[in-house]
Design an enzyme around this catalytic site. Structure first.
Site: not given
Length: 387
Positions: A278, A313
């Site tokens: 991610d 993230g």
């Protein structure tokens, strides 16, 4: 023809589970041609090789798959330039990744469509890691669990919007409670080979379990993050994920998921785990300001946050994530590797082509040492990166 010798090979056993074997030789061109005991290879066959790679005791594994990555080294999937994904391809190969899904953000559809076109171009390009398609994370999500996604761009799910890109979209993240007819939307996706994932969702346990068990949305986007949590009377999306055979993404940077929780999830879901990064464009650049989805991001160490402190993230590289997860859980290396090879490849319907070191599959190979330092990455038989 090329060969690899003197490695600790991570290969499927007779039951299909990964195991570590030594004393093998692996022969390949674009695909894996033969795996056999090294001692049985005639000298004339060795002499005829184009190259013989001596792994010097390192692990030889199937190449890693990263099914959730927004960006790295200053590039992002949403950048309106083909050079962005090209930079991502090159850097992913450095981390042992041989295939990945560039991941989009919650944007308006004209912007998403431009990103889809860049992904389509990249899918035909042989450079660095292979682009398999994209993971569409939003805009069909819940405003209540938007995380680092921009609320102004959140939209109601409409399959007709993504139908023209069914060759590109491999995973779509949705909030099931926001779907007008979740059964039909999920069925439409499955008919086109698109995996439906639950994420950025405020759904309760019952709604999530119905989406998983009844409709087949058996993928969970970054488990625990941006979803209803596990409570003893309200199990939430996390409870539904742990209580079913859904495949669960896990960001193993020790920021998103505490090591103890990683251990718990490993014990419950080790056959249904998909480790992801991610990562955002700041990955690989060190501390300082960055950007995600048009929003300012600040990076310090392993933590990336928006201005309001929301985690935005990660800056994780895949090989580092595997090392961290192995240290936290004590999982054997072969099980860690399955979570970034066999499991995601099978879910995407690609296990007949990649995801294991098996004869006739793509020669996608990663060689790494005990500390998960990548020494060489091979994609379809070509050197994508080596130290």
């Amino acid at each position: 023809m090329k060969a690899i010798i003197n490695g600790r090979f991570i290969v499927p056993d007779k039951a299909g589970h990964f195991a570590v074997e030594e004393g093998l030789a692996l022969f390949f061109d674009e695909t894996i041609q033969k795996i056999c005991p090294a001692a049985s290879v005639p000298e004339e066959e060795r002499a005829a090789l184009e190259a013989c790679i001596d792994a010097r005791g390192a692990y030889v594994a199937p190449g890693f798959l990263n099914v959730h990555i927004h960006g790295c080294v200053g590039a992002d999937t949403m950048d309106d330039t083909p050079e962005a994904i090209r930079k991502m391809q090159r850097f992913q190969a450095r981390t042992g990744v041989t295939s990945f899904l560039p991941t989009t953000m919650t944007y308006n559809f004209p912007t998403l469509e431009r990103a889809f076109r860049h992904v389509r171009e990249a899918m035909a390009r042989e450079e660095g890691a292979r682009v398999l398609g994209c993971h569409m994370e939003g805009p069909f999500i819940s405003p209540a669990k938007k995380g680092a996604q921009a609320e102004k761009n959140i939209a109601k799910a409409d399959f007709e919007k993504i139908a023209p890109y069914e060759d590109i979209v491999k995973i779509v993240t949705v909030a099931p409670e926001e779907l007008h007819d979740q059964g039909k939307f999920i069925a439409d996706c499955h008919e086109r080979g698109i995996v439906v994932s639950l994420g950025h969702t405020a759904a309760d346990y019952e709604t999530a379990r119905q989406a998983i068990e009844q409709y087949g949305a058996k993928h969970i986007t970054h488990l625990f993050n941006a979803m209803t949590g596990l409570h003893q009377r309200h199990p939430g999306v996390v409870g539904a994920a742990l209580d079913t055979d859904a495949n669960c993404e896990l960001i193993v940077d020790n920021v998103h998921i505490h090591p103890a929780v990683q251990r718990l999830v490993y014990r419950l879901k080790k056959d249904h785990l998909i480790l992801i990064t991610d990562s955002l464009r700041a990955c690989g650049l060190g501390d300082g300001p960055s950007e995600l989805g048009g929003q300012k991001v600040f990076v310090k160490g392993t933590l990336a946050t928006l201005e309001d402190g929301t985690i935005a993230g990660s800056v994780l590289c895949m090989n580092d994530g595997l090392r961290i997860f192995r240290e936290n859980t004590g999982a054997p290396i072969e099980e860690v590797i399955e979570a970034v090879t066999k499991t995601p490849a099978a879910e995407l319907g690609l296990y007949d082509k990649l995801g294991s070191l098996s004869v006739s599959k793509n020669a996608d190979i990663t060689i790494f040492d005990d500390a998960l330092n990548v020494q060489r990455t091979i994609v379809a038989g070509r050197d994508a990166w080596h130290a």
